[in-house]
Design an enzyme around this catalytic site. Sequence first.
Site, short mmCIF file in Angstrom:
data_model
loop_
_atom_site.label_atom_id
_atom_site.label_comp_id
_atom_site.label_asym_id
_atom_site.label_seq_id
_atom_site.Cartn_x
_atom_site.Cartn_y
_atom_site.Cartn_z
N ASP A 1 42.58 32.78 30.97
CA ASP A 1 42.68 34.16 31.44
C ASP A 1 41.38 34.55 32.14
OD1 ASP A 1 43.25 37.22 31.28
OD2 ASP A 1 45.03 36.34 30.37
N HIS B 1 41.35 42.13 30.75
CA HIS B 1 42.66 41.54 30.49
C HIS B 1 42.57 40.38 29.49
CE1 HIS B 1 46.37 39.25 31.36
NE2 HIS B 1 46.87 40.39 31.80
N SER C 1 52.20 40.09 29.92
CA SER C 1 50.89 39.56 29.52
C SER C 1 50.57 39.89 28.07
CB SER C 1 49.79 40.15 30.41
OG SER C 1 49.72 39.53 31.65
#
Length: 717
Positions: free
Chosen positions: A120, A189, A509
């Site tokens: 990620d 994120h 996600s």
Amino acid sequence: MADAACNEGSHCRLVIVVLLLILLLPLQTFCQQSTTKKEEAHDSMIYSYKHGFSGFSAMLTESQAQEIAELPEVHSIRPSILHPLHTTRSQDFLGLDYTQSAGLLHDTNYGDSVIIGIIDSGIWPESPSFKDDGLGPLPSKWKGKCLAGQAFGSNQCNRKIIGARWYDKHLNPDNLKGQYKSARDADGHGTHVASTAAGVLVPNVSFHGLAVGYARGAAPRARLAVYKACWGSPPSCDTAAVLQAFDDAIHDGVDVLSLSIGAPGLEYPASLQAVKNGISVIFSAGNEGPAPRTVKNASPWAMSVASATIDRAFPTVITLSDSTSSFVGQSLFYDTDDKIDNWYEVYQSSCLFGTPETSNVTLAVGKIVLCNSPNSVSLISPTIQPVWNILLAVNALKEAGAKGIIFAAYAFDILDVVESCGSMPCVLVDFEVAQQIKQSADENTALVVKVAAAQTWIGGEVLAPKISAFSSRGPSPLYPEFLKPDIAAPGSNILAAVQDSYKFMSGTSMACPHVSGVVALLKALHPDWSPAIIKSALVTTASNEKYGVPILADGLPQKIADPFDYGGGFIDPNRAVDPGLAYDVDPNDYTLLLDCISAANSSCEFEPINMNLPSIAIPNLKEPTTVLRTVTNVGQADAVYKAVVKSPPGMKISVEPSVLQFSQSKKKQSFKVIFSMTRKFQGGYLFGSLAWYDGGTHYVRIPIAVRPIVSDNYADL
């Protein structure tokens, strides 16, 4: 990253990914066979892949790439592309009760010693979610590294974050602006995803008083290995870097790989090599729903995860000055001033910015804006409406001096889109409420309204789970023979770590790391289970209902969910502990399939519909078709299971044999599933299921999707 200035016929250099004939030719051997072409490729190399598969990425011109492609040792070659990232209460909603002295969490010591790899945008190591208090030494099998870099020292790994790598060789200086040249997460994120999968227990977490409680991951004692392959804002992930992350993760010894990223390019062979090394690979399904044929990451050896809501809402009361009643929407509004009489006039707008009707935003100054455009909803992609339109409206109206916004929306499963409103009330309401407010405003031009701060509402009175409107739907446009997505998990309005605080994010996600954490728990409990058995256990025990109510799918319109919305259903971790039977897969079957796909071999004898998956998809049923499956008994040795068939409408399904008997010496049984049409017609996909039931606790159900056809050249969908 490819240079946007590269024009056709120019001599600029692009990042090119070259895969060699897998397992046949080591990279070192390829480079040692000296030719001018190979020497040029070697000199331009930025990443090399050698642990799970053979290949490299290099900066090459188009002519150089073409020359390399013609070499007999080369399996495939293509440009490296960018893949977008897909983005408290949720673990309890899954039945993972931290306080119980029995159950999956307790029995696995909360996932201790299982290693989850996160590919990620990096991680924020100082977050309380990544403290290592009480954790034991690093797992003995771990062979990874903690690479230091900008604002990230090697000492910032610990017994929770046991490894950190980052990949920037494909980037140019412009790509690195605002980024940390290290594994540190500049976006948030990757940190959010990592804490959702394996964050430790953190008390007194909330978003400005909303969703107060303990934050934790699905496997709070699992270890984290971080692979930063995604850069920029919003982050995107280059194929070359993702492949290097896969290769390193295979070498390092991870047990699970979690990838909340977009449509894959060359991740398919890379993820297959991971699975062949015993690593479960979990992908997000994508955020292009509710349109069909939008699901991403459709490889049969990996899991593709859809997003769903949880039983938590944030009711927000709207009071009209000329009414004794109030209306309720949802928001993340927190009133920092604690005002008693925050009454404002109403200004009505479609809020479709860019149209003449919204050109004069100065009329919104000092007012609460009612954004109501019911006629436009069906004309605009659900991905854009209301999400992107809300973002545009928030920015424009805040700048214009509005005091609040009331949005008419068809679903409330992405509230974080209004997080940027801050202490200004931005409330989502359904179109019925919006119409009533509009009617009152039309009748009374002096109408004023006030908005109370949002509250937190948890429990069975919130209808959940529902498949999120944005969650990508099947069938897979690339491989319709494989039913996707595989399963659904919490992905709407998930509160997790972002830098030193906790914020809401929504997306597949967020659903993906929930499943990654659960997979880690199952690996801890059943270390002998293959990735295919773990996938089967989750799919066959997933739920299609809650409290007797079928799971719904948000969209236009809202409907009862089907396998293209959620695969086997909504994940049920505690049932997956003991599925009874499992659909295991010989990894060599995956290789046969990949070879057929890669070669585009029409004479390939491998039948994709006979891949031993916990689902059946027949995209073109023209004549009676027989599908083969084999189940392995992973429960009590002596057991008898009977077939329970729910045929799609207009279909006949027969199972031979319809009774399976297992014993200590007979743990596997094969059977045939025969499909035929009761009446021939050209139609869309129809859905059913096949379950094996032992009369007790085991009901091993797989989803079925069949499209009947009369003509090969016409499709209803």
